[in-house]
Design an enzyme around this catalytic site. Structure first.
Site, PDB file in Angstrom:
ATOM      1  N   SER A   1       5.330 -72.829  -0.635  1.00  0.00           N
ATOM      2  CA  SER A   1       5.206 -74.163  -0.045  1.00  0.00           C
ATOM      3  C   SER A   1       3.837 -74.796  -0.262  1.00  0.00           C
ATOM      4  O   SER A   1       3.688 -76.007  -0.112  1.00  0.00           O
ATOM      5  CB  SER A   1       5.501 -74.110   1.459  1.00  0.00           C
ATOM      6  OG  SER A   1       4.479 -73.420   2.150  1.00  0.00           O
TER       7      SER A   1
ATOM      8  N   LYS B   1      -0.332 -74.541   6.144  1.00  0.00           N
ATOM      9  CA  LYS B   1      -0.083 -75.866   5.573  1.00  0.00           C
ATOM     10  C   LYS B   1      -1.399 -76.640   5.525  1.00  0.00           C
ATOM     11  O   LYS B   1      -2.424 -76.208   6.052  1.00  0.00           O
ATOM     12  CB  LYS B   1       0.932 -76.649   6.422  1.00  0.00           C
ATOM     13  CG  LYS B   1       2.243 -75.956   6.700  1.00  0.00           C
ATOM     14  CD  LYS B   1       3.144 -75.872   5.481  1.00  0.00           C
ATOM     15  CE  LYS B   1       4.471 -75.197   5.858  1.00  0.00           C
ATOM     16  NZ  LYS B   1       5.340 -74.993   4.664  1.00  0.00           N
TER      17      LYS B   1
END
Length: 260
Positions: free
Chosen positions: A40, A100
């Site tokens: 990701s 993230k």
């Protein structure tokens, strides 16, 4: 058993206990190891990167301790994270640690239109960069196979993704990847980030369950400040294989690489 032998066993046991206590304090207060399990955050972070998370960066909360056992309410000794930081945080629902990029601060509005990020109504410009390429093959211990913008690609073929350099309002620039123009989270409503919360996105925009997606739908939603664990600053080690011991898959060019 002789007295000397008994004393030796006791000393060995005490040494092990002390070592575990020191390691526990170090992990709780200073740095936490973290393996990258998914794609990701490509191409900033690759599956198999190993890094230490700086837990002093944002202060401490109950989630700074293993199993969230710290008897802390809110955050202590805290400082505010900056837009563009790569952050490890505890998922608000499932208890797993996620990593993230911090995109939205308290008070911001965030929207994505046609894959382009808007912060407080202003576009975060994207400039085309060189195509990101990797081999289409199982990656990491979970054997994840990458998605490609040039699919169908056979096993062992070159998997491509469009790469852009995005610049955030505070001047932080980083690469983002695009796989398809038809992914649901490429177009979102306007999100308003409330006080004490943050908005996160993965750099691999079409392969990230992040704040664009509600917790109930498998994303992370808006993350409360107390769930932040620390800032990722440097890759210490990297392996492209399914096992740490497969030395022929080590990525020497990523050892001690700064995370930007």
């Amino acid at each position: 058993m002789s007295s000397k032998a008994s004393d030796g066993i006791v000393e060995t046991f005490k040494t092990i206990v002390y070592a575990l206590l020191i390691a526990g304090v170090f992990r709780t207060l200073f740095f936490q190891p973290f393996w990258i399990p998914s794609g990701s955050m490509k191409d900033t972070l690759l599956i198999g990167d190993f890094l230490f998370v700086n837990k002093m960066a944002y202060g401490y909360s109950r989630y700074s301790c293993p199993f969230a056992i710290c008897p802390i309410s809110g955050r202590i000794l805290g400082s505010e994270p900056e837009r563009g930081d790569v952050v490890v945080f505890r998922h608000p629902a499932n208890g797993r640690d996620f990593i993230k990029r911090l995109i939205g601060l308290p008070g911001d509005t965030i929207q994505v239109l046609d894959g382009v990020l808007y912060i407080n109504g202003t576009v975060a410009p994207q400039v085309p960069a060189t195509t990101f390429e990797e081999i289409k093959e199982p990656q990491g211990s979970e054997g994840l196979v990458p998605r490609c913008s040039n699919d169908p690609v056979g096993k062992g073929g070159i998997c491509e993704k469009q790469r852009f350099t995005e610049t955030l309002p505070n001047g932080v620039s980083h690469d983002v990847l695009n796989i398809t123009d038809n992914w649901g989270a490429d177009n979102t409503p306007i999100f308003s980030v409330p006080a004490g919360h943050y908005f996160f996105m993965g750099d691999n925009r079409d392969n990230s369950q992040d704040s664009r997606i509600a917790v109930q739908s498998g994303g992370v939603g808006l993350v409360p400040a107390e769930y932040l664990i620390g800032r990722a600053e440097r890759i210490m080690f990297s392996s492209a294989g399914r096992s740490l011991f497969a030395f022929w898959t080590w990525r020497g060019d990523r050892f001690f690489k700064a995370i930007e």
